[in-house]
Design an enzyme around this catalytic site. Structure first.
Site, PDB file in Angstrom:
ATOM      1  N   HIS A   1     -54.507 -53.244  51.374  1.00  0.00           N
ATOM      2  CA  HIS A   1     -55.645 -53.969  51.911  1.00  0.00           C
ATOM      3  C   HIS A   1     -56.959 -53.256  51.584  1.00  0.00           C
ATOM      4  O   HIS A   1     -57.555 -52.588  52.436  1.00  0.00           O
ATOM      5  CB  HIS A   1     -55.491 -54.143  53.431  1.00  0.00           C
ATOM      6  CG  HIS A   1     -54.536 -55.231  53.799  1.00  0.00           C
ATOM      7  ND1 HIS A   1     -53.862 -55.270  54.994  1.00  0.00           N
ATOM      8  CD2 HIS A   1     -54.139 -56.339  53.128  1.00  0.00           C
ATOM      9  CE1 HIS A   1     -53.098 -56.349  55.031  1.00  0.00           C
ATOM     10  NE2 HIS A   1     -53.254 -57.002  53.899  1.00  0.00           N
TER      11      HIS A   1
ATOM     12  N   HIS B   1     -46.766 -53.461  51.876  1.00  0.00           N
ATOM     13  CA  HIS B   1     -46.484 -53.855  53.257  1.00  0.00           C
ATOM     14  C   HIS B   1     -45.049 -54.317  53.469  1.00  0.00           C
ATOM     15  O   HIS B   1     -44.593 -54.431  54.605  1.00  0.00           O
ATOM     16  CB  HIS B   1     -47.435 -54.980  53.684  1.00  0.00           C
ATOM     17  CG  HIS B   1     -48.883 -54.636  53.517  1.00  0.00           C
ATOM     18  ND1 HIS B   1     -49.652 -55.107  52.472  1.00  0.00           N
ATOM     19  CD2 HIS B   1     -49.690 -53.839  54.249  1.00  0.00           C
ATOM     20  CE1 HIS B   1     -50.878 -54.616  52.580  1.00  0.00           C
ATOM     21  NE2 HIS B   1     -50.927 -53.849  53.642  1.00  0.00           N
TER      22      HIS B   1
ATOM     23  N   GLU C   1     -46.908 -56.751  57.121  1.00  0.00           N
ATOM     24  CA  GLU C   1     -45.793 -55.856  57.453  1.00  0.00           C
ATOM     25  C   GLU C   1     -44.898 -56.467  58.529  1.00  0.00           C
ATOM     26  O   GLU C   1     -43.667 -56.347  58.476  1.00  0.00           O
ATOM     27  CB  GLU C   1     -46.309 -54.489  57.924  1.00  0.00           C
ATOM     28  CG  GLU C   1     -45.167 -53.514  58.185  1.00  0.00           C
ATOM     29  CD  GLU C   1     -45.618 -52.192  58.775  1.00  0.00           C
ATOM     30  OE1 GLU C   1     -44.814 -51.559  59.498  1.00  0.00           O
ATOM     31  OE2 GLU C   1     -46.772 -51.775  58.521  1.00  0.00           O
TER      32      GLU C   1
ATOM     33  N   SER D   1     -57.367 -54.597  57.225  1.00  0.00           N
ATOM     34  CA  SER D   1     -56.549 -53.385  57.215  1.00  0.00           C
ATOM     35  C   SER D   1     -56.269 -52.940  58.644  1.00  0.00           C
ATOM     36  O   SER D   1     -57.179 -52.523  59.368  1.00  0.00           O
ATOM     37  CB  SER D   1     -57.270 -52.259  56.461  1.00  0.00           C
ATOM     38  OG  SER D   1     -56.627 -51.019  56.667  1.00  0.00           O
ATOM     39  N   SER D   2     -55.011 -53.021  59.055  1.00  0.00           N
ATOM     40  CA  SER D   2     -54.650 -52.656  60.420  1.00  0.00           C
ATOM     41  C   SER D   2     -55.013 -51.211  60.730  1.00  0.00           C
ATOM     42  O   SER D   2     -55.606 -50.911  61.764  1.00  0.00           O
ATOM     43  CB  SER D   2     -53.143 -52.872  60.639  1.00  0.00           C
ATOM     44  OG  SER D   2     -52.751 -52.428  61.922  1.00  0.00           O
TER      45      SER D   2
END
Length: 328
Positions: free
Chosen positions: A61, A94, A146, A243-244
């Protein structure tokens, strides 16, 4: 608003007008071993098979990384039906549902799996828990690639997603049911701990992984932000909005009472943010390259006289091997 970088006068007169700024830069920051590996897989695939190489979903990401790979001949798609029969395809870091490689095999596509090994480990844990007859509670963010990939490792109905303690309270299972929990690798360490505690309180016999699933890179980057945020007036996090792990870094700083801003690169800085700021923290999510960190430092140095210091929370030496098909 975005502010342009002020240019110094020909005689450098503006140098004296730049107020001092303490800049604390987090370490570790930026690329992790899984991201390094995924990017290298695409580059090696381009070298071996030639252009174009298709990539299902963003490899990581980060827009800068994706655009750089596009320039080298990568074509990014959302689904396999966009990939021609004779073209190689790479699966993102992911991870993907089992149905994706199954479809690639059915079509006899040449594919390379760039799933981060730490995500693959969670996939294997999911399979083992199902084999033991347990229903899996998966802690993660709905819609994240993910999460989609991990939930796609088992049959529909064998895994239930929760994001919060409130979600745990709504679970329909009895206290004595055979349950297990797993987590997305890029979550907030603190949030995840609270959700796990709620699960273990409600389901005392629930089975968890031997070691936590939050990856070392996520934990280390959050720990580094915790160390520097308490001494900062503002923290800048370089990373993408999807983006986590970058979003979690913003949250970590804000929970300590320090304002934080997510930027993708230097052009997104509003220099008005720096008014009254004496100490600035800077970090980057695991998908952001170091070149963007230096770009941001240079941009800030155009308006402030910087005193730079690195705040180190951990040393990272992890390296993941490339798939055999690209090394043999």
């Amino acid at each position: 608003m975005n502010a342009s970088f002020p240019a110094p006068d020909a005689d450098g007169a503006t140098l004296a007008q730049r107020p001092p700024l303490n800049l604390l830069i987090a370490a570790p920051r930026g690329f992790c071993a899984g991201v390094d590996r995924a990017i290298e897989i695409v580059e090696k695939a381009l070298e071996r098979y030639g252009s174009p190489v298709y990539v299902r979903h963003e490899i990581v990401h980060n827009k800068y990384v994706v655009e750089g790979l596009k320039a080298k001949g990568a074509i990014f798609v959302e689904e396999l039906d966009e990939v021609p029969d004779d073209a190689p395809v790479v699966f993102s870091a992911h991870g993907v549902p089992k149905a994706v490689p199954a479809e690639a095999k059915r079509r006899k596509l040449l594919y390379v799996d760039a799933t981060c090994p730490l995500v693959s480990k969670v996939h294997r844990q999911a399979e083992r828990q199902i084999e033991k007859g347990r229903h899996i509670i998966f802690i993660g963010h709905e819609g994240h690639p993910e999460v989609i990939g991990t939930m796609g490792q088992v049959e529909p109905g064998q895994m239930t997603l929760v994001e919060t303690i409130e979600d745990v309270d709504k679970l329909p299972f009895d206290a004595d049911e055979e349950l297990a929990y797993l987590t997305q690798t890029t979550l907030s360490v603190d949030d995840t701990r609270e959700v796990i505690q709620a699960l273990e309180w409600r389901y005392p016999n629930i089975s968890g992984p031997r070691a936590e699933d939050i990856c070392y890179a996520t934990s280390n980057r959050q720990a580094a932000v915790k160390e520097l945020a308490q001494d900062c007036d503002l923290v800048l996090v370089i990373g993408s909005p999807n983006s986590s792990n970058a979003l979690r870094l913003v949250e970590v700083a804000e929970r300590l009472g320090t304002p934080a801003k997510l930027i993708q690169r230097a052009s997104e800085i509003d220099f008005g943010w720096l008014e009254g700021v004496k100490t600035l923290g800077l970090t980057a999510g695991a998908s952001a390259p170091e070149v963007l960190v230096r770009e941001v430092v240079d941009a800030i140095a155009s308006v402030r006289t910087i005193s730079e210091q690195t705040i180190t929370a951990a040393e990272e030496k992890m390296v993941f091997k490339l798939p055999r098909q690209l090394t043999e």
